[in-house]
Motif scaffolding. Structure first.
Motif, PDB file in Angstrom:
ATOM      1  N   PHE A   1      -9.810  -9.599 -13.652  1.00  0.00           N
ATOM      2  CA  PHE A   1      -9.361  -9.986 -12.169  1.00  0.00           C
ATOM      3  C   PHE A   1      -7.994  -9.982 -11.990  1.00  0.00           C
ATOM      4  O   PHE A   1      -7.235  -9.251 -10.977  1.00  0.00           O
ATOM      5  CB  PHE A   1      -9.642 -11.402 -11.743  1.00  0.00           C
ATOM      6  N   ILE A   2      -6.999 -10.301 -12.798  1.00  0.00           N
ATOM      7  CA  ILE A   2      -5.599 -10.492 -13.033  1.00  0.00           C
ATOM      8  C   ILE A   2      -5.065  -8.894 -12.811  1.00  0.00           C
ATOM      9  O   ILE A   2      -4.300  -8.558 -11.889  1.00  0.00           O
ATOM     10  CB  ILE A   2      -5.040 -11.309 -13.948  1.00  0.00           C
ATOM     11  N   PHE A   3      -5.675  -8.073 -13.696  1.00  0.00           N
ATOM     12  CA  PHE A   3      -5.281  -6.621 -13.467  1.00  0.00           C
ATOM     13  C   PHE A   3      -5.653  -5.888 -12.324  1.00  0.00           C
ATOM     14  O   PHE A   3      -4.765  -5.192 -11.806  1.00  0.00           O
ATOM     15  CB  PHE A   3      -6.190  -5.919 -14.694  1.00  0.00           C
ATOM     16  N   VAL A   4      -6.863  -6.238 -11.795  1.00  0.00           N
ATOM     17  CA  VAL A   4      -7.171  -5.744 -10.494  1.00  0.00           C
ATOM     18  C   VAL A   4      -6.299  -6.158  -9.383  1.00  0.00           C
ATOM     19  O   VAL A   4      -5.678  -5.410  -8.595  1.00  0.00           O
ATOM     20  CB  VAL A   4      -8.840  -5.963 -10.093  1.00  0.00           C
ATOM     21  N   MET A   5      -6.084  -7.524  -9.410  1.00  0.00           N
ATOM     22  CA  MET A   5      -5.054  -8.090  -8.364  1.00  0.00           C
ATOM     23  C   MET A   5      -3.676  -7.473  -8.514  1.00  0.00           C
ATOM     24  O   MET A   5      -3.303  -7.083  -7.482  1.00  0.00           O
ATOM     25  CB  MET A   5      -5.080  -9.570  -8.354  1.00  0.00           C
ATOM     26  N   THR A   6      -3.231  -7.270  -9.685  1.00  0.00           N
ATOM     27  CA  THR A   6      -1.783  -6.756  -9.835  1.00  0.00           C
ATOM     28  C   THR A   6      -1.931  -5.188  -9.181  1.00  0.00           C
ATOM     29  O   THR A   6      -1.155  -4.970  -8.405  1.00  0.00           O
ATOM     30  CB  THR A   6      -1.484  -6.632 -11.215  1.00  0.00           C
ATOM     31  N   LEU A   7      -3.066  -4.536  -9.567  1.00  0.00           N
ATOM     32  CA  LEU A   7      -2.895  -3.100  -9.061  1.00  0.00           C
ATOM     33  C   LEU A   7      -2.846  -3.192  -7.646  1.00  0.00           C
ATOM     34  O   LEU A   7      -2.313  -2.214  -6.674  1.00  0.00           O
ATOM     35  CB  LEU A   7      -4.141  -2.408  -9.488  1.00  0.00           C
ATOM     36  N   GLN A   8      -3.644  -4.315  -6.794  1.00  0.00           N
ATOM     37  CA  GLN A   8      -3.622  -4.457  -5.511  1.00  0.00           C
ATOM     38  C   GLN A   8      -2.336  -4.708  -4.944  1.00  0.00           C
ATOM     39  O   GLN A   8      -1.902  -4.553  -3.842  1.00  0.00           O
ATOM     40  CB  GLN A   8      -4.811  -5.141  -5.185  1.00  0.00           C
ATOM     41  N   LEU A   9      -1.699  -5.802  -5.641  1.00  0.00           N
ATOM     42  CA  LEU A   9      -0.444  -6.440  -5.103  1.00  0.00           C
ATOM     43  C   LEU A   9       0.629  -5.438  -4.989  1.00  0.00           C
ATOM     44  O   LEU A   9       1.671  -5.591  -4.235  1.00  0.00           O
ATOM     45  CB  LEU A   9      -0.036  -7.711  -5.850  1.00  0.00           C
ATOM     46  N   ILE A  10       0.843  -4.469  -5.890  1.00  0.00           N
ATOM     47  CA  ILE A  10       2.031  -3.633  -6.123  1.00  0.00           C
ATOM     48  C   ILE A  10       2.075  -3.040  -4.697  1.00  0.00           C
ATOM     49  O   ILE A  10       3.211  -2.872  -4.066  1.00  0.00           O
ATOM     50  CB  ILE A  10       1.784  -2.677  -7.257  1.00  0.00           C
ATOM     51  N   PRO A  11       1.247  -2.132  -4.289  1.00  0.00           N
ATOM     52  CA  PRO A  11       1.520  -1.218  -2.721  1.00  0.00           C
ATOM     53  C   PRO A  11       1.552  -2.397  -1.861  1.00  0.00           C
ATOM     54  O   PRO A  11       2.197  -2.336  -0.725  1.00  0.00           O
ATOM     55  CB  PRO A  11       0.152  -0.683  -2.724  1.00  0.00           C
ATOM     56  N   ILE A  12       0.719  -3.781  -1.823  1.00  0.00           N
ATOM     57  CA  ILE A  12       1.179  -4.573  -0.499  1.00  0.00           C
ATOM     58  C   ILE A  12       2.525  -5.107  -0.692  1.00  0.00           C
ATOM     59  O   ILE A  12       3.082  -5.157   0.427  1.00  0.00           O
ATOM     60  CB  ILE A  12       0.136  -5.921  -0.928  1.00  0.00           C
ATOM     61  N   LEU A  13       3.010  -5.548  -1.884  1.00  0.00           N
ATOM     62  CA  LEU A  13       4.564  -5.907  -1.967  1.00  0.00           C
ATOM     63  C   LEU A  13       5.528  -4.705  -1.476  1.00  0.00           C
ATOM     64  O   LEU A  13       6.294  -4.920  -0.782  1.00  0.00           O
ATOM     65  CB  LEU A  13       4.816  -6.275  -3.046  1.00  0.00           C
ATOM     66  N   GLN A  14       5.195  -3.500  -2.021  1.00  0.00           N
ATOM     67  CA  GLN A  14       5.762  -2.526  -1.547  1.00  0.00           C
ATOM     68  C   GLN A  14       5.959  -2.384   0.169  1.00  0.00           C
ATOM     69  O   GLN A  14       7.006  -2.082   0.611  1.00  0.00           O
ATOM     70  CB  GLN A  14       5.275  -1.022  -1.925  1.00  0.00           C
ATOM     71  N   SER A  15       4.802  -2.320   0.695  1.00  0.00           N
ATOM     72  CA  SER A  15       4.584  -2.480   2.014  1.00  0.00           C
ATOM     73  C   SER A  15       5.498  -3.498   2.827  1.00  0.00           C
ATOM     74  O   SER A  15       6.207  -3.416   3.733  1.00  0.00           O
ATOM     75  CB  SER A  15       3.292  -2.644   2.353  1.00  0.00           C
ATOM     76  N   GLU A  16       5.337  -4.673   1.936  1.00  0.00           N
ATOM     77  CA  GLU A  16       6.063  -5.872   2.986  1.00  0.00           C
ATOM     78  C   GLU A  16       7.686  -5.655   2.686  1.00  0.00           C
ATOM     79  O   GLU A  16       8.426  -6.273   3.574  1.00  0.00           O
ATOM     80  CB  GLU A  16       5.521  -7.204   2.267  1.00  0.00           C
ATOM     81  N   PHE A  17       7.945  -5.362   1.507  1.00  0.00           N
ATOM     82  CA  PHE A  17       9.234  -4.912   1.372  1.00  0.00           C
ATOM     83  C   PHE A  17       9.855  -4.136   2.244  1.00  0.00           C
ATOM     84  O   PHE A  17      10.832  -4.499   3.008  1.00  0.00           O
ATOM     85  CB  PHE A  17       9.267  -4.351   0.110  1.00  0.00           C
ATOM     86  N   GLY A  18       9.207  -3.003   2.736  1.00  0.00           N
ATOM     87  CA  GLY A  18       9.402  -2.182   3.795  1.00  0.00           C
ATOM     88  C   GLY A  18       9.657  -2.954   5.048  1.00  0.00           C
ATOM     89  O   GLY A  18      10.716  -2.639   6.026  1.00  0.00           O
ATOM     90  N   ILE A  19       8.572  -3.842   5.475  1.00  0.00           N
ATOM     91  CA  ILE A  19       8.625  -4.379   6.755  1.00  0.00           C
ATOM     92  C   ILE A  19       9.969  -5.348   6.951  1.00  0.00           C
ATOM     93  O   ILE A  19      10.495  -5.496   7.761  1.00  0.00           O
ATOM     94  CB  ILE A  19       7.323  -5.444   6.885  1.00  0.00           C
ATOM     95  N   VAL A  20      10.097  -6.133   5.838  1.00  0.00           N
ATOM     96  CA  VAL A  20      11.494  -7.006   5.842  1.00  0.00           C
ATOM     97  C   VAL A  20      12.654  -6.109   5.983  1.00  0.00           C
ATOM     98  O   VAL A  20      13.541  -6.347   6.585  1.00  0.00           O
ATOM     99  CB  VAL A  20      11.736  -7.613   4.462  1.00  0.00           C
ATOM    100  N   LEU A  21      12.792  -4.909   5.286  1.00  0.00           N
ATOM    101  CA  LEU A  21      13.564  -3.922   5.294  1.00  0.00           C
ATOM    102  C   LEU A  21      14.117  -3.391   6.835  1.00  0.00           C
ATOM    103  O   LEU A  21      15.333  -3.749   7.531  1.00  0.00           O
ATOM    104  CB  LEU A  21      13.678  -2.733   4.704  1.00  0.00           C
ATOM    105  N   ASN A  22      12.867  -3.262   7.553  1.00  0.00           N
ATOM    106  CA  ASN A  22      13.147  -2.947   8.763  1.00  0.00           C
ATOM    107  C   ASN A  22      13.500  -4.205   9.691  1.00  0.00           C
ATOM    108  O   ASN A  22      14.235  -3.955  10.589  1.00  0.00           O
ATOM    109  CB  ASN A  22      11.708  -2.458   9.351  1.00  0.00           C
ATOM    110  N   ALA A  23      13.228  -5.325   9.476  1.00  0.00           N
ATOM    111  CA  ALA A  23      13.464  -6.449  10.151  1.00  0.00           C
ATOM    112  C   ALA A  23      14.974  -6.679  10.081  1.00  0.00           C
ATOM    113  O   ALA A  23      15.548  -6.915  11.080  1.00  0.00           O
ATOM    114  CB  ALA A  23      12.782  -7.681   9.682  1.00  0.00           C
ATOM    115  N   GLN A  24      15.488  -6.326   8.589  1.00  0.00           N
ATOM    116  CA  GLN A  24      16.976  -6.610   8.593  1.00  0.00           C
ATOM    117  C   GLN A  24      17.653  -5.659   9.293  1.00  0.00           C
ATOM    118  O   GLN A  24      18.711  -6.041  10.034  1.00  0.00           O
ATOM    119  CB  GLN A  24      17.164  -6.485   7.224  1.00  0.00           C
TER     120      GLN A  24
END
Lengths: 287, 296
Positions: B153-176
């Protein structure tokens, strides 16, 4: 209220997230919920709705640390002594942020996750996935990534994932707070369908008072961790002054009936109407 | 959502390798890993690398592979530069040519080439396995051979989290950017870290409650929705996966004549060209990487 034995019973429940010296999140909660009821939990943020809901499947006190007093009995099981995984067979949970509840690579795998944990056979899983996707209206999306769905679809997937474990009670914590208006309607429709057609007990925390007034059998109003009002929507929303004082909204037709009384334009007896249909029925003779 | 990019993930296809069960593929990859770490012989490593490349072409993942190799290969080139002047070999070293305070050694060139080939062989085989297998099939296969459920599950979740964090990173940068803060470059990245990681913690807390509510981690019999079957050809591939890399590893360990580190002679012209080429290749990569980061 029904004379039948309740399926959920809160007996003097108090819970503190920190130590007992802090302010409790819920305080001396006594509540009985019967099979097949649609219960709406209303209250401002911080009123204790989420805490109360987390007590129903035993996440509080089993998984979330804090001080717990009292008893929560669900289908005869004391949640304090029953592991959450056992409670999962009775109680399905849906939380406010759909994206935060998803973890798998496809819609089908997301729904199967809980069933895998409970040891369902492959045939049972495929059959159930088809069934629950039909109920929530997501058939055909089995192989899609859950993260590529819209907010409304993701929340319906969360509902499907909860339903797959065949619970008798569906607990929903502000399920529409992160979805668009179309998504909201879809979710309310699914909850209503499950309640009316499958006799599932639904306990929903929501801010949409008009919808709750229309669908709920029981409305529970919470404030600062306590239950202040508990009754049918008509009974609860007739306490206009208290609801205003708590900063909560009323159904517009109820507000209208109250204003007519206040301005001496009409004499409408309590309980006030809470839905458009009941208001039309009540007002047609006096207007 | 924006920015959903998993650079190393399955490339859909219908090649024989795609249709294989992930277990033999994983075994072959592990075998090549063992072989690569057991030898410095550049011919053996070169052949392993070449076979890996042939599998890349055969399974139709060349484009995706090249995209990853474009990042990996230039970074690995530094091995040639560094090894050539400071070989990971016991002294004495044979000097080829000197310039300034640096001397290029025979053993260094050999070591650099063999390390580069080792990395390329291992990553090429790993890439073939990852890019031709559905992640869920890999995890299901691993679960079948006893990999703990939670670890999977940790492996699956890690694979899922990488693009999500990338996306959230983009949102925060836009907010900045919308608040007239710096929206690009390294200076913008640091302040974005806090909201992204706080958000990630909140997400994981909510997910853990949600999972718990779905009986995740319960004791007792567990089943798997994803069905991964082993065909006869998969058993043959599995058997060969034990036999071929196993035998090759045994051979490279026992056959001392495969140590060519002292016997291979590199000319000064070849050595200088190789070291300069590797250094320039790496610097060009760094230049483009910095430019891309600054303009992001």
């Amino acid at each position: 209220m029904s004379d039948k034995k309740p399926i959920i019973e809160f007996r003097g429940v108090t819970f503190w997230y920190g130590g007992a010296n802090d302010k409790p999140a819920i305080k001396n909660i006594n509540l009985k919920i019967h099979e097949g009821e649609y219960v709406a939990l209303l209250g401002l943020n911080g009123a204790g709705k989420t805490t109360l809901q987390l007590c129903i499947n035993g996440v509080i006190p089993n998984s979330i640390m804090g001080e717990f007093e009292g008893e929560v009995i669900v289908y005869g099981n004391d949640t304090y002594d029953t592991p959450v995984r056992e409670m999962a067979k009775f109680v399905g949970m849906v939380f406010d942020n759909p994206e935060f509840q998803l973890s798998q690579m496809s819609v089908a795998e997301e729904i199967a996750l809980g069933m895998e944990s409970l040891g369902f056979s492959y045939d049972e899983m495929t059959k159930t996935i088809t069934e629950v996707l039909e109920i929530v209206g997501l058939r055909g999306l089995e192989d899609r990534s859950p993260f590529g769905l819209s907010g409304g679809q993701q929340q319906r997937l969360s509902i499907a994932s909860a339903l797959a474990m065949r619970p008798k009670i569906l607990v929903m914590d502000e399920p529409t707070s992160n979805v668009d208006p179309i998504g909201k309607e879809e979710i309310f429709a699914v909850a209503e369908q499950l309640n009316r057609e499958k006799n599932m007990t639904v306990i929903m925390a929501e801010h949409e008072v008009e919808v709750m007034a229309a669908y709920a059998d029981i409305v529970v109003v919470m404030h600062e961790g306590e239950i202040l009002l508990n009754g049918t929507p008509e009974e609860v929303f007739s306490n206009v002054d208290l609801i205003h004082k708590l900063g909560l909204r009323m159904p517009q037709v109820t507000e209208y009936a109250h204003r007519l009384n206040q301005l001496n334009l009409a004499s409408i007896e309590k309980p006030y109407p809470v839905t458009l249909d009941s208001a039309v029925e009540r007002f047609k003779d006096i207007l | 959502m924006q920015g959903i990019v998993i650079p190393i993930t399955m490339v859909p296809g219908n090649s024989t390798i795609h249709r294989m069960n992930p277990l033999p593929k994983l075994l072959w990859t592990l075998g090549i890993l063992a072989l690569s770490f057991s030898t410095r012989n550049i011919a053996v490593l070169g052949v392993a690398c070449l076979i890996g490349l042939l599998l890349v072409f055969y399974s139709g993942i060349t484009k995706a592979y090249v995209r990853v190799a474009m990042i990996l290969f230039p970074i690995s080139l530094t091995l040639i530069t560094l090894q050539s002047i400071a070989p990971a070999f016991p002294r004495p070293w044979t000097a080829i040519v000197g310039f300034g305070p640096f001397t290029i050694y025979q053993e260094g060139i050999y070591s650099g080439i063999s390390l580069l080939l080792r990395i390329m062989a291992m990553t090429t085989w790993a890439m073939v396995t990852i890019m031709t297998s559905h992640p869920s099939d890999i995890f299901t296969s691993l679960k079948k051979i006893g990999m703990p459920y939670v670890l999977n599950f940790i492996f699956v979740m890690t694979l899922q989290l990488i693009p999500i964090l990338q996306s959230e990173f983009g949102i925060v940068l836009n907010a900045q950017k919308s608040r007239a803060m710096k929206g690009s470059g390294f200076g913008a990245i640091l302040p974005s870290m806090v909201p992204v990681f706080v958000g990630a913690i909140e997400r994981v807390q909510q997910l853990s409650i949600s999972l718990e509510s779905r009986a995740f981690g319960s004791s007792g019999k567990k089943t798997s929705f994803r069905q991964v079957r082993m065909a006869f050809s998969d058993y043959v591939a599995l058997f060969l996966g034990f036999l071929v890399p196993g035998a090759a590893t045994y051979w490279v360990i026992v056959d001392k004549s495969l140590d060519w580190s002292h016997s291979m002679v590199f000319s000064p012209a070849f050595s200088i060209t190789l070291v300069l080429g590797a250094t320039i290749g790496f610097l060009v990569f760094v230049f483009f990487a910095i430019r891309a980061a600054l303009s992001a």
